[in-house]
Design an enzyme around this catalytic site. Structure first.
Site, PDB file in Angstrom:
ATOM      1  N   ASN A 196     -25.576  18.646 -22.066  1.00  0.00           N
ATOM      2  CA  ASN A 196     -25.663  17.356 -22.622  1.00  0.00           C
ATOM      3  C   ASN A 196     -24.185  17.331 -23.440  1.00  0.00           C
ATOM      4  O   ASN A 196     -23.547  18.029 -23.395  1.00  0.00           O
ATOM      5  CB  ASN A 196     -26.741  16.920 -23.419  1.00  0.00           C
ATOM      6  CG  ASN A 196     -27.039  17.827 -24.666  1.00  0.00           C
ATOM      7  OD1 ASN A 196     -25.860  18.289 -25.166  1.00  0.00           O
ATOM      8  ND2 ASN A 196     -28.083  18.001 -25.038  1.00  0.00           N
ATOM      9  N   LEU A 197     -23.982  15.872 -23.754  1.00  0.00           N
ATOM     10  CA  LEU A 197     -22.754  15.565 -24.268  1.00  0.00           C
ATOM     11  C   LEU A 197     -22.526  16.326 -25.457  1.00  0.00           C
ATOM     12  O   LEU A 197     -21.413  16.883 -25.687  1.00  0.00           O
ATOM     13  CB  LEU A 197     -22.619  14.280 -24.490  1.00  0.00           C
ATOM     14  CG  LEU A 197     -21.219  13.837 -25.176  1.00  0.00           C
ATOM     15  CD1 LEU A 197     -20.054  13.914 -24.323  1.00  0.00           C
ATOM     16  CD2 LEU A 197     -21.323  12.150 -25.240  1.00  0.00           C
ATOM     17  N   LEU A 198     -23.503  16.343 -26.414  1.00  0.00           N
ATOM     18  CA  LEU A 198     -23.281  17.371 -27.659  1.00  0.00           C
ATOM     19  C   LEU A 198     -22.940  18.791 -27.412  1.00  0.00           C
ATOM     20  O   LEU A 198     -22.038  19.258 -27.919  1.00  0.00           O
ATOM     21  CB  LEU A 198     -24.558  17.121 -28.441  1.00  0.00           C
ATOM     22  CG  LEU A 198     -24.654  17.546 -29.816  1.00  0.00           C
ATOM     23  CD1 LEU A 198     -23.518  17.360 -30.623  1.00  0.00           C
ATOM     24  CD2 LEU A 198     -26.005  17.702 -30.585  1.00  0.00           C
ATOM     25  N   GLU A 199     -23.639  19.350 -26.459  1.00  0.00           N
ATOM     26  CA  GLU A 199     -23.352  20.453 -25.873  1.00  0.00           C
ATOM     27  C   GLU A 199     -21.984  20.946 -25.384  1.00  0.00           C
ATOM     28  O   GLU A 199     -21.338  21.776 -25.587  1.00  0.00           O
ATOM     29  CB  GLU A 199     -24.461  21.149 -25.107  1.00  0.00           C
ATOM     30  CG  GLU A 199     -25.941  21.286 -25.665  1.00  0.00           C
ATOM     31  CD  GLU A 199     -26.930  21.494 -24.524  1.00  0.00           C
ATOM     32  OE1 GLU A 199     -28.098  21.771 -25.176  1.00  0.00           O
ATOM     33  OE2 GLU A 199     -26.722  20.904 -23.302  1.00  0.00           O
ATOM     34  N   ASP A 265     -35.190  18.913 -19.026  1.00  0.00           N
ATOM     35  CA  ASP A 265     -35.934  19.817 -18.193  1.00  0.00           C
ATOM     36  C   ASP A 265     -36.309  19.009 -16.985  1.00  0.00           C
ATOM     37  O   ASP A 265     -36.139  19.645 -15.699  1.00  0.00           O
ATOM     38  CB  ASP A 265     -37.301  19.994 -18.841  1.00  0.00           C
ATOM     39  CG  ASP A 265     -37.265  20.811 -20.030  1.00  0.00           C
ATOM     40  OD1 ASP A 265     -36.053  21.573 -20.253  1.00  0.00           O
ATOM     41  OD2 ASP A 265     -38.073  20.915 -20.832  1.00  0.00           O
TER      42      ASP A 265
END
Length: 475
Positions: A196-199, A265
Site C-alpha cells: 500500500n502507499l504507506l508501505e 487480502d
C-alpha cells in the site's frame, strides 16, 4: 476481459504466510460499569473468521479456486477453530505446529456495528524455528501449483521468504507478495509485489506527486527484478508498473468505505486468481480494484465470490467503459485498449450541428483502428473560435448526440482553443483530421508521430457544412 476467465475451478493456488483467527464478540451496550467508567457489553454472539494469510486463502476459495494454505499455528484450541473454519470452505490446511507460539488471535468487541476494543493474543520470535518445515511444505506443494501468494504480516512465518521465492522461481511458479516491513530486498525476484502507499513510502520516501511515485516505483521494480509492482493508494486508486510498459492507473472502485479490514487480502487474492487465468496484469488489477471496492463497503473481514465479481464487472463494462467520459477516465480506457493490442483513433471538433457528413467521417475514422475517441470543444472554446452566437447546442447536448453514433467508442471534451494538450495527454495511435490539411499543419501531429503513431487526413463528404446549415436557418 471475457467473463469466462472467472471459471477458476481448474486452478490451484498456494498461500503461505501469517495465519490468524479473527474473533468477534457482538453485543448490546446499555449501561456503564460500576467498577470503572467503561461500557458494559452483553455478549450475545461470538463469530470466528480466518484472518491474515488465512483470509487470503478464504477469499480464493470463495472464488472457486483450489487452495492450499501453509502457516504456523500453536498447539491450541484456536488452531482447531481456524482449521475447521477453513476446511468448511474447501481450504486445504497444511499447518506447521509450534510448541512455544500460540495461534495468533485478534479479539474484537463489537456493539451497534462499532468496534469498541481489539485484544491481540500473540508472541513473536526473531528467528522462527519452523522455517525449514515451512520451506519443505512449500517445495512439496509447488509442482501442482499455478501461483503462490506470500502473505506477510511480519509475524514470523515468512522470516526466510527469499528462500521461498527462489523455490517458486526454480519451479517456474509465479509468486505474488503482500509485503510488510522496511526491507523489500527480501522479496527480490518475485513476480509481483503489492504494497500500500504507506508501505511503499516507508521504503522509497515521501512521494509529493503521482509522477514522483511512478518514477520511484519504476526504479524499485527494476532494482529488485519484479515483473510488476502494484501500489494501492486507498481512495486515490491503484498504480501498476509492469515490464517496460507505461504506468497504469485506476481510480478506486469504492463508492462508500465502511470497513477496510481485509481489503488488501481481497486485492492479492483476486489479483492472483485472475492473473493465472488471463496471464495479464492489467486484467488482474481491474478485477482486484472492483473486488476491493466491494469488500470495503461491508462490515468486518469480507469476501467476494466469482458470481458477484462477474456481475460487478459486467455492470461496470456496460455503464462506464464507453460513451461520454472525462479525459481522465478516457485515458484509463485507452491504456487498457492499447495494452490489449487495440489501435486507438482520435479526432476532434466543435460538432455544433451534426449532419450526414459528420457521420460518414466518423465511420471512415473508426475504420482506421479498433477504438474511436472524439474530443469536443467546450462552449467557451467554441465561442472563442466561432463567435458569441455559437455554439447553437451546448456541450452536453453535442456530446449526447455524438455518443449515439455507433462508430464512436468514447466522447470527451477539452477547453483549450486547440486539442494539443489533450492529444499529448491521451497519446492515441492514430490522429485523424478532416478537411484540406497537410499532415505537418495538424495540431498534435508531431506528438503522435514521435510516439510511433499515424496521422491521417480524411475528406469531408461534399454538400454538408455546419456554417451553411446555420446560414440557411438564419440562426
Amino acid at each position: 476481459m471475457n467473463s469466462s476467465y472467472l471459471n477458476f475451478k481448474d486452478k490451484h493456488i498456494l498461500v503461505v504466510g501469517d495465519v490468524m483467527l479473527d474473533r468477534y464478540w457482538h453485543g448490546g451496550t446499555s449501561r456503564i460499569s460500576p467498577e470503572a467508567p467503561v461500557q458494559v457489553v452483553k455478549v450475545s454472539n461470538i463469530e470466528d473468521r480466518p484472518g491474515g494469510a488465512a483470509n487470503v486463502a478464504l477469499g480464493l476459495a470463495k472464488l472457486g479456486v483450489a487452495v492450499t494454505l501453509i502457516g504456523v499455528v500453536g498447539k491450541d484450541e484456536n488452531a482447531e477453530v481456524l482449521s475447521r473454519c477453513l476446511e468448511a470452505e474447501g481450504v486445504r490446511c497444511r499447518f506447521v505446529y509450534s510448541d512455544r507460539l500460540p495461534t495468533i488471535t485478534k479479539l474484537r468487541v463489537m456493539s451497534r456495528h462499532q468496534q469498541l476494543i481489539r485484544l491481540d493474543f500473540e508472541e513473536r520470535e526473531d528467528s522462527l524455528s519452523q522455517n525449514d518445515a515451512v520451506a519443505a511444505m512449500v517445495k512439496e506443494c509447488l509442482p501442482n501449483t499455478d501461483a503462490v501468494i506470500y502473505s506477510d504480516y511480519a509475524k514470523g512465518c515468512l522470516a526466510d521468504v527469499q528462500t521461498l521465492i527462489q523455490l517458486s522461481n526454480d519451479a517456474k511458479v509465479p509468486s505474488f507478495i503482500d509485503p510488510k516491513g522496511d526491507d523489500f530486498s527480501i522479496y527480490k525476484g518475485a513476480t509481483l509485489v503489492k504494497p500500500n502507499l504507506l508501505e511503499f513510502e516507508n521504503i522509497v520516501g515521501k512521494c509529493h506527486s503521482v509522477k514522483e511515485l511512478e518514477e520511484k516505483a519504476k526504479a524499485l521494480r527494476e532494482q529488485f527484478g519484479w515483473k510488476a509492482l502494484l501500489v494501492t493508494r486507498g481512495e486515490d486508486g491503484l498504480i501498476l508498473l509492469s515490464d517496460n510498459k507505461a504506468p497504469f492507473s485506476l481510480a478506486t472502485a469504492a463508492k462508500e468505505v465502511f470497513d477496510v479490514t481485509g481489503a488488501g487480502d481481497t486485492v492479492v487474492a483476486v489479483l492472483t486468481a485472475v492473473y493465472v487465468t488471463s496471464q495479464r496484469f492489467i486484467d488482474a488489477v481491474e478485477y482486484a480494484n472492483q473486488a476491493a471496492g466491494y469488500v470495503v463497503g461491508k462490515l468486518g473481514t469480507a469476501s467476494i465470490n466469482a458470481e458477484q465479481l462477474d456481475a460487478i464487472m459486467y455492470q461496470r463494462n456496460r455503464t462506464t467503459n464507453f460513451g461520454v467520459l472525462s479525459p481522465e477516465k478516457v485515458l484509463e480506457q485507452i491504456k487498457l485498449a492499447q495494452i490489449s493490442g487495440e489501435k486507438v483513433v482520435f479526432t476532434n471538433g466543435c460538432f455544433d450541428i451534426l449532419h450526414p457528413g459528420h457521420v460518414a467521417y466518423m465511420k471512415q475514422a473508426k475504420a482506421l483502428g479498433d477504438r474511436l475517441i472524439v474530443a469536443v470543444n467546450t462552449d467557451a472554446s467554441v465561442k472563442r473560435l466561432k463567435g458569441e452566437k455559437r455554439p447553437i447546442n451546448n456541450l452536453e447536448h453535442r456530446m449526447a448526440v455524438l455518443e449515439g453514433i455507433g462508430a464512436i467508442d468514447w466522447v470527451t471534451w477539452f477547453d483549450e482553443d486547440t486539442p494539443k494538450e489533450i492529444i499529448e495527454a491521451l497519446s492515441p495511435d492514430v490522429l485523424v483530421k478532416g478537411g484540406d490539411y497537410t499532415i505537418e499543419s495538424i495540431v498534435g501531429a508531431e506528438h503522435v508521430l514521435s510516439h510511433g503513431g499515424e496521422v491521417k487526413v480524411l475528406t469531408f463528404v461534399d454538400g454538408y457544412s455546419t456554417t451553411s446549415i446555420i446560414e440557411k436557418a438564419n440562426l
